[in-house]
Design an enzyme around this catalytic site. Structure first.
Site, PDB file in Angstrom:
ATOM      1  N   ILE A 127       1.263  -1.457  -0.083  1.00  0.00           N
ATOM      2  CA  ILE A 127      -0.151  -0.217   0.121  1.00  0.00           C
ATOM      3  C   ILE A 127       0.948   1.707  -0.315  1.00  0.00           C
ATOM      4  N   SER A 172      -7.645  -1.163  10.287  1.00  0.00           N
ATOM      5  CA  SER A 172      -7.919  -2.005   9.697  1.00  0.00           C
ATOM      6  C   SER A 172      -9.608  -2.511  10.191  1.00  0.00           C
ATOM      7  N   ALA A 173     -10.508  -3.450   9.228  1.00  0.00           N
ATOM      8  CA  ALA A 173     -11.809  -3.209   8.761  1.00  0.00           C
ATOM      9  C   ALA A 173     -11.891  -4.502  10.670  1.00  0.00           C
ATOM     10  N   TYR A 206      -2.335  -9.840  16.177  1.00  0.00           N
ATOM     11  CA  TYR A 206      -2.962  -8.776  15.132  1.00  0.00           C
ATOM     12  C   TYR A 206      -3.617  -6.944  15.063  1.00  0.00           C
ATOM     13  N   LYS A 226      -3.869  -3.355  15.419  1.00  0.00           N
ATOM     14  CA  LYS A 226      -3.734  -1.929  15.784  1.00  0.00           C
ATOM     15  C   LYS A 226      -5.211  -1.523  16.189  1.00  0.00           C
ATOM     16  N   TYR A 271      -8.810   0.105   6.920  1.00  0.00           N
ATOM     17  CA  TYR A 271      -8.967  -0.154   5.422  1.00  0.00           C
ATOM     18  C   TYR A 271     -10.240  -1.430   5.585  1.00  0.00           C
ATOM     19  N   PHE A 272     -10.911  -2.041   4.973  1.00  0.00           N
ATOM     20  CA  PHE A 272     -11.556  -3.292   4.452  1.00  0.00           C
ATOM     21  C   PHE A 272     -10.481  -3.845   3.683  1.00  0.00           C
ATOM     22  N   ASN A 273     -10.484  -4.898   2.130  1.00  0.00           N
ATOM     23  CA  ASN A 273      -9.640  -5.402   1.223  1.00  0.00           C
ATOM     24  C   ASN A 273      -9.064  -5.121   0.666  1.00  0.00           C
ATOM     25  N   ASN A 285      -4.182 -13.741   1.476  1.00  0.00           N
ATOM     26  CA  ASN A 285      -5.017 -13.805   1.390  1.00  0.00           C
ATOM     27  C   ASN A 285      -5.383 -13.819   0.037  1.00  0.00           C
ATOM     28  N   ARG A 301     -16.924 -10.501   1.265  1.00  0.00           N
ATOM     29  CA  ARG A 301     -15.575  -8.877   1.149  1.00  0.00           C
ATOM     30  C   ARG A 301     -16.110  -7.717   0.977  1.00  0.00           C
ATOM     31  N   GLY A 353     -11.423 -18.126  12.407  1.00  0.00           N
ATOM     32  CA  GLY A 353     -10.894 -16.691  12.995  1.00  0.00           C
ATOM     33  C   GLY A 353     -12.476 -15.960  11.650  1.00  0.00           C
TER      34      GLY A 353
HETATM   35  P1  NAD Z   1       3.400  -4.577   3.564  1.00  0.00           P
HETATM   36  O1  NAD Z   1       4.167  -5.903   4.511  1.00  0.00           O
HETATM   37  O2  NAD Z   1       3.574  -4.420   2.036  1.00  0.00           O
HETATM   38  O3  NAD Z   1       4.054  -2.939   4.457  1.00  0.00           O
HETATM   39  C1  NAD Z   1       4.228  -2.830   5.470  1.00  0.00           C
HETATM   40  C2  NAD Z   1       6.354  -2.124   4.956  1.00  0.00           C
HETATM   41  O4  NAD Z   1       6.484  -1.940   6.289  1.00  0.00           O
HETATM   42  C3  NAD Z   1       6.662  -3.321   4.758  1.00  0.00           C
HETATM   43  O5  NAD Z   1       7.791  -3.031   3.402  1.00  0.00           O
HETATM   44  C4  NAD Z   1       7.988  -3.540   5.987  1.00  0.00           C
HETATM   45  O6  NAD Z   1       9.124  -3.936   5.194  1.00  0.00           O
HETATM   46  C5  NAD Z   1       7.952  -2.060   6.721  1.00  0.00           C
HETATM   47  N1  NAD Z   1       8.009  -2.824   7.942  1.00  0.00           N
HETATM   48  C6  NAD Z   1       7.923  -3.164   8.685  1.00  0.00           C
HETATM   49  N2  NAD Z   1       7.949  -3.525   9.999  1.00  0.00           N
HETATM   50  C7  NAD Z   1       8.773  -2.182  10.298  1.00  0.00           C
HETATM   51  C8  NAD Z   1       9.951  -1.566  10.873  1.00  0.00           C
HETATM   52  N3  NAD Z   1       9.551  -1.963  12.123  1.00  0.00           N
HETATM   53  N4  NAD Z   1      10.380  -0.340  10.179  1.00  0.00           N
HETATM   54  C9  NAD Z   1      10.490  -0.078   9.330  1.00  0.00           C
HETATM   55  N5  NAD Z   1       9.744  -1.025   8.484  1.00  0.00           N
HETATM   56  C10 NAD Z   1       8.564  -1.997   8.595  1.00  0.00           C
HETATM   57  O7  NAD Z   1       1.778  -4.510   4.316  1.00  0.00           O
HETATM   58  P2  NAD Z   1       0.895  -3.711   3.326  1.00  0.00           P
HETATM   59  O8  NAD Z   1       0.120  -4.409   2.781  1.00  0.00           O
HETATM   60  O9  NAD Z   1       1.338  -2.383   2.540  1.00  0.00           O
HETATM   61  O10 NAD Z   1       0.154  -2.793   5.088  1.00  0.00           O
HETATM   62  C11 NAD Z   1       0.517  -1.753   5.130  1.00  0.00           C
HETATM   63  C12 NAD Z   1      -0.468  -1.373   6.904  1.00  0.00           C
HETATM   64  O11 NAD Z   1      -1.468  -1.380   6.242  1.00  0.00           O
HETATM   65  C13 NAD Z   1       0.310  -2.564   7.964  1.00  0.00           C
HETATM   66  O12 NAD Z   1       0.136  -1.414   8.724  1.00  0.00           O
HETATM   67  C14 NAD Z   1      -0.827  -3.734   7.589  1.00  0.00           C
HETATM   68  O13 NAD Z   1      -1.204  -3.855   8.855  1.00  0.00           O
HETATM   69  C15 NAD Z   1      -2.116  -2.932   6.975  1.00  0.00           C
HETATM   70  N6  NAD Z   1      -3.711  -2.993   6.391  1.00  0.00           N
HETATM   71  C16 NAD Z   1      -2.642  -3.287   5.453  1.00  0.00           C
HETATM   72  C17 NAD Z   1      -4.362  -4.645   4.994  1.00  0.00           C
HETATM   73  C18 NAD Z   1      -4.185  -5.358   3.904  1.00  0.00           C
HETATM   74  O14 NAD Z   1      -4.682  -5.843   3.738  1.00  0.00           O
HETATM   75  N7  NAD Z   1      -2.917  -5.066   3.192  1.00  0.00           N
HETATM   76  C19 NAD Z   1      -5.519  -4.240   5.717  1.00  0.00           C
HETATM   77  C20 NAD Z   1      -5.588  -3.361   6.572  1.00  0.00           C
HETATM   78  C21 NAD Z   1      -4.432  -3.125   7.319  1.00  0.00           C
HETATM   79  N1  UFG Z   2     -10.186 -16.882   1.360  1.00  0.00           N
HETATM   80  C1  UFG Z   2     -10.895 -18.279   0.420  1.00  0.00           C
HETATM   81  N2  UFG Z   2      -9.064 -19.089   0.325  1.00  0.00           N
HETATM   82  C2  UFG Z   2      -8.067 -18.289   0.233  1.00  0.00           C
HETATM   83  C3  UFG Z   2      -8.167 -17.123   1.208  1.00  0.00           C
HETATM   84  C4  UFG Z   2      -9.397 -16.609   1.206  1.00  0.00           C
HETATM   85  O1  UFG Z   2     -10.977 -19.093   0.084  1.00  0.00           O
HETATM   86  O2  UFG Z   2      -6.850 -18.606  -0.379  1.00  0.00           O
HETATM   87  C5  UFG Z   2     -11.628 -16.412   1.291  1.00  0.00           C
HETATM   88  C6  UFG Z   2     -11.774 -15.884   3.050  1.00  0.00           C
HETATM   89  O3  UFG Z   2     -12.305 -17.593   3.678  1.00  0.00           O
HETATM   90  C7  UFG Z   2     -12.492 -14.883   3.061  1.00  0.00           C
HETATM   91  C8  UFG Z   2     -12.253 -13.911   1.626  1.00  0.00           C
HETATM   92  O4  UFG Z   2     -11.970 -15.331   1.229  1.00  0.00           O
HETATM   93  O5  UFG Z   2     -14.013 -15.709   2.896  1.00  0.00           O
HETATM   94  C9  UFG Z   2     -10.752 -12.989   1.998  1.00  0.00           C
HETATM   95  O6  UFG Z   2      -9.782 -13.506   2.994  1.00  0.00           O
HETATM   96  P1  UFG Z   2      -8.672 -12.635   3.294  1.00  0.00           P
HETATM   97  O7  UFG Z   2      -7.799 -13.757   3.621  1.00  0.00           O
HETATM   98  O8  UFG Z   2      -8.452 -11.982   1.560  1.00  0.00           O
HETATM   99  O9  UFG Z   2      -9.015 -11.592   3.857  1.00  0.00           O
HETATM  100  P2  UFG Z   2      -9.713 -11.009   5.047  1.00  0.00           P
HETATM  101  O10 UFG Z   2     -10.746 -10.253   4.955  1.00  0.00           O
HETATM  102  O11 UFG Z   2     -10.203 -12.465   6.025  1.00  0.00           O
HETATM  103  O12 UFG Z   2      -8.238 -10.393   5.159  1.00  0.00           O
HETATM  104  C10 UFG Z   2      -8.356  -8.967   5.608  1.00  0.00           C
HETATM  105  C11 UFG Z   2      -6.837  -9.224   5.821  1.00  0.00           C
HETATM  106  C12 UFG Z   2      -6.848  -8.670   7.501  1.00  0.00           C
HETATM  107  C13 UFG Z   2      -7.164  -8.050   7.808  1.00  0.00           C
HETATM  108  C14 UFG Z   2      -8.814  -7.901   7.163  1.00  0.00           C
HETATM  109  C15 UFG Z   2      -9.988  -6.993   7.836  1.00  0.00           C
HETATM  110  O13 UFG Z   2      -5.843 -10.415   5.092  1.00  0.00           O
HETATM  111  O14 UFG Z   2      -5.584  -8.178   7.743  1.00  0.00           O
HETATM  112  O15 UFG Z   2      -8.765  -8.113   6.192  1.00  0.00           O
HETATM  113  O16 UFG Z   2      -9.237  -5.950   7.066  1.00  0.00           O
HETATM  114  F1  UFG Z   2      -7.153  -7.853   9.093  1.00  0.00           F
END
Ligand code: NAD
Ligand code: UFG
Length: 338
Positions: A12, A124-125, A149, A153, A177-179, A199, A231, A294
């Site tokens: 992101i 995160s949601a 985790y 948050k 954020y949602f997904n 994911n 989702r 979960g």
């Molecule tokens: P990502 O892992 O691709 O990016 C996170 C970055 O932070 C990575 O580049 C990692 O190297 C860096 N990092 C981690 N710990 C660090 C530290 N202590 N110091 C310096 N750098 C560090 O993840 P993303 O999907 O881009 O997510 C970004 C943020 O959004 C995260 O906080 C994550 O929890 C949050 N978020 C992500 C999702 C999702 O589905 N991707 C959903 C909700 C919230």
């Molecule tokens: N799913 C499958 N097969 C897979 C992976 C996922 O069927 O291999 C299904 C899950 O059961 C769910 C949907 O696809 O119904 C989405 O699953 P994700 O793992 O992609 O996403 P989640 O909604 O479970 O979780 C995501 C982030 C979490 C965050 C959460 C709420 O991964 O970090 O959204 O924001 F906490």
């Protein structure tokens, strides 16, 4: 204005750097590369034609943060850096609490020292309780998280909102954020998970590209239209634009505000597989397996507050998300590891 982007090399973060640079902001990145590849930042430079500084290091390193604030005039911080794998957080809780909580505590301490108090945090949601009615509003019940985790948050939200109560100079935005899925339309940056993806979308793209045999659909007996989990998938570029809107908002407001970043639409796992196959004309073999512990049946946002207050709305369709995810994966079958 320069924005300090922690975790800017990640999924992101890299997309947000592109949108910030294209909106005229300067960017400074700190990332320890624990879950990313610095090539993402080269590609951000390539896409935008703009250069920026990258500090390789840990956000928990206060001395490095002081150096960054001394060397750059920072007007806002977006704090993406964190660990995000739910299953890993159950196996390694200390590592998750240490990284995700201490990064925020050290960062905000240094921000206080230097008097720069505009912060946007990646929430995160997952902070919403499982027993809420849909759609989820910012006022819906939070807590009762099911893994470390999620607690990091939730706890970070508590820490930051408490700080904003105590000191009126703080301007803090919590973005739930949602997904996030999809990739930049160029196919040059995208999600590059290490190991087996947790994911749905990265798993689908790795099946489509031949890296994995078939998708396991976790349960088809949920109380949803086709029995599979529903989702709120949001295009990562829309999400990145939400951060640009938050940067503008936080420059003009103090206090702590929370916003959902979602589309308000729910799609099932089978909707995702079907749309991906249709728009990309590529097969995604799957099998139905047991539910994943979960998981909720349904989760989607009410994004009205973000539209009203931030003036931001997600614009891209599910077809766009599937097309752009596939462009990234098919052009970079091994992610940035090519
Ligand atoms: P990502 O892992 O691709 O990016 C996170 C970055 O932070 C990575 O580049 C990692 O190297 C860096 N990092 C981690 N710990 C660090 C530290 N202590 N110091 C310096 N750098 C560090 O993840 P993303 O999907 O881009 O997510 C970004 C943020 O959004 C995260 O906080 C994550 O929890 C949050 N978020 C992500 C999702 C999702 O589905 N991707 C959903 C909700 C919230
Ligand atoms: N799913 C499958 N097969 C897979 C992976 C996922 O069927 O291999 C299904 C899950 O059961 C769910 C949907 O696809 O119904 C989405 O699953 P994700 O793992 O992609 O996403 P989640 O909604 O479970 O979780 C995501 C982030 C979490 C965050 C959460 C709420 O991964 O970090 O959204 O924001 F906490």
């Amino acid at each position: 204005m320069n924005v300090l982007v922690t975790g800017g090399a990640g999924y992101i973060g890299s997309h947000t750097c592109v949108e910030l640079l294209e909106s005229g902001y300067g960017v400074v990145v700190i990332d320890n590369l624990c879950n990313s590849n610095p090539k993402s930042l080269d590609r951000v430079r390539e896409l935008t034609g703009k250069d920026f500084k990258f500090y390789e290091g840990d956000v928990r390193d206060g001395e490095l943060l002081r150096k960054i604030f001394a060397e750059n005039e920072i007007g806002c911080v977006i704090h993406f850096a964190g660990l995000k794998a739910v299953g890993e957080s159950v196996a390694q809780p200390w590592r998750y609490y240490d990284n995700n909580l201490n990064s925020t505590l050290v960062l905000t301490k240094v921000m206080e020292e230097v008097g720069m108090k505009n912060l946007i945090f990646s929430s995160s949601a997952t902070v919403y309780s499982g027993d809420n009615e849909m759609p989820l509003r910012e006022t819906s019940k939070t807590g009762s998280c099911t893994n470390p985790y999620g607690w990091t948050k939730y706890m970070t939200e508590q820490i930051l909102s408490g700080m904003a109560v105590a000191d009126k100079e703080w301007g803090i935005v919590l973005l739930r954020y949602f997904n996030p899925i999809g990739a930049h339309i160029s196919g040059r940056i995208g999600e590059d998970p290490r190991g087996i993806p947790n994911n749905l979308m990265p798993y689908i793209t790795q099946v489509a590209v031949g890296r994995r045999e078939k998708l396991s659909v976790f349960g088809d007996d949920y109380d949803t239209p086709d029995g599979t989990g529903v989702r709120d998938y949001i295009h990562v570029v829309d999400l990145a634009k939400g951060h640009v809107a938050a940067v503008k908002y936080v420059a003009a407001h103090s206090g702590c505000e929370v916003f959902n970043l979602g589309t308000g639409c729910g799609y099932s796992v089978l909707d995702m597989v079907r749309t991906f196959q249709e728009v990309n004309e590529v097969p995604v073999p799957y099998q139905i397996v047991d539910r994943r512990p979960g998981d909720l049946a349904t989760c989607y946002a009410d994004p009205a507050k973000s539209a009203e207050v931030l003036g931001w709305k997600a614009e891209k369709s599910l077809a766009d998300m599937c097309r752009d995810s596939w462009r990234w994966q098919s052009q970079n079958p091994k992610g940035f590891g090519e």
